[in-house]
Write an enzyme that holds these catalytic residues in place. Structure first.
Site, PDB file in Angstrom:
ATOM      1  CE1 TYR A  94      -3.195  -2.880   0.787  1.00 60.88           C
ATOM      2  CE2 TYR A  94      -2.860  -2.542   3.140  1.00 60.88           C
ATOM      3  CZ  TYR A  94      -3.436  -3.244   2.108  1.00 60.88           C
ATOM      4  OH  TYR A  94      -4.260  -4.298   2.385  1.00 60.88           O
ATOM      5  CB  CYS A  97       1.852   0.308   4.177  1.00 55.92           C
ATOM      6  SG  CYS A  97       2.636  -0.845   5.313  1.00 55.92           S
ATOM      7  CG  PHE A  99       5.076  -1.831   8.937  1.00 54.43           C
ATOM      8  CD1 PHE A  99       6.049  -1.891   9.925  1.00 54.43           C
ATOM      9  CD2 PHE A  99       3.766  -1.614   9.330  1.00 54.43           C
ATOM     10  CE1 PHE A  99       5.729  -1.749  11.254  1.00 54.43           C
ATOM     11  CE2 PHE A  99       3.429  -1.467  10.659  1.00 54.43           C
ATOM     12  CZ  PHE A  99       4.413  -1.532  11.632  1.00 54.43           C
ATOM     13  CB  CYS A 100       5.056  -0.609   2.191  1.00 57.24           C
ATOM     14  SG  CYS A 100       3.747  -1.843   2.350  1.00 57.24           S
TER      15      CYS A 100
END
Length: 316
Positions: A94, A97, A99-100
């Site tokens: 995403y 996101c 974490f991405c």
């Protein structure tokens, strides 16, 4: 019903949760940063994965506003020997996101080309093939990797040509701090007011993988939902003042540097990349601008912008 469940899906977990500019001088204690008369108190318990939407939101709905301005002092990217470089990397993500963005910060810094598949957070049709229904998911030369910290660990093992010169215990401590503490401070800040929530969802809907109807529904319905969710998160993590908590986290990180350019010394280590990755999405939102104006983090952030440099993304 599909529209309502779609908004709820955006609040679900990514990566393990069922979820800067002119240097500033620190002029006083964190209490001075408070936007109210009370001090911020943020619980620092180790992160335990849950499937609750409130906990998960810190992992899914943040924004990836990439920094584009490089400072005059340039730190070269870390080169990966050609024989160690993966031949094909695909990141399912995403755009919103954090974490991405941790994974992308690592790939960009090491100048490892990667392709992106933007996942629709409502239908998730792009990852129907996977039993793991969270992001990021990374395919490296046919091997599937899950969970941002594990993805980075495995990629680092593949590409490093010499052992890291960083203090391993220190690096590990601060990487855990990012996942267990820093990310939980962000949502109450970026959704602190209705105007800030709308600012955030304007970016999400402009850059995410949404259809026309979904875009409209998510922008206004999502902003309203997240405004109230952020208040629950504020209570859950024992935050009495959102901005004070954010400023305290920024100052805590600067103190950890102990006068070094980076936690890794003369070059960023994995902890530097993790902090930068999760902060990069909010840097040019109001909360990020306030953070830079009211703490000392701007110098370090600018060095990280230069060190990470331009994106290594290639067309899928």
């Amino acid at each position: 019903m599909r529209r309502i469940s779609g908004i709820a899906a955006i609040c679900r977990a990514a990566d393990g949760a069922a979820a800067v500019s002119v240097p500033q001088q620190r002029t006083s204690t964190v209490a001075r940063y408070s936007t109210s008369s009370s001090k911020s108190s943020v619980r620092s318990n180790w992160y335990q994965p849950t499937r609750t939407a409130a906990h998960a939101v810190t992992g899914t709905v943040f924004f990836s506003v990439a920094a584009t301005t490089l400072t005059e002092e340039v730190h070269a990217k870390e080169a990966v020997p050609p024989e160690l470089r993966p031949k094909d990397i695909v990141l399912y993500q995403y755009e919103a996101c954090p974490f991405c963005n941790k994974v992308k910060a690592f790939l960009d810094y090491y100048d490892i080309p990667y392709k992106i598949i933007e996942v629709n957070p409502i239908s998730k049709k792009e990852i129907k093939w996977s039993d793991y229904q969270k992001v990021p998911i990374v395919i490296v030369d046919g091997e599937t990797l899950l969970d941002s910290s594990e993805i980075i660990d495995k990629l680092f093992e593949k590409v490093r040509s010499v052992d890291s010169t960083s203090d391993a215990d220190e690096e590990s401590k601060w990487r855990k701090w990012v996942d267990n503490h820093l990310v939980h401070v962000l949502a109450p800040n970026i959704y602190r007011t209705t105007s800030e929530a709308l600012e955030s969802f304007e970016y999400i809907t402009s850059h995410g993988n949404f259809g026309f109807t979904e875009r409209f529904t998510v922008k206004y319905g999502g902003a309203a939902s997240m405004y109230f969710v952020s208040k629950r998160l504020k209570k859950k993590y024992n935050i009495t003042d959102e901005r004070a908590a954010l400023y305290e986290a920024a100052e805590t990180w600067v103190d950890a540097l102990k006068g070094r350019d980076f936690l890794g010394g003369s070059k960023p280590n994995l902890a530097d990349l993790a902090v930068y990755g999760v902060l990069r999405p909010i840097r040019y939102l109001k909360s990020g601008r306030d953070m830079v104006e009211n703490t000392r983090i701007g110098d370090w952030y600018s060095r990280m912008e230069s060190a990470v440099g331009v994106s290594a993304r290639i067309q899928a």
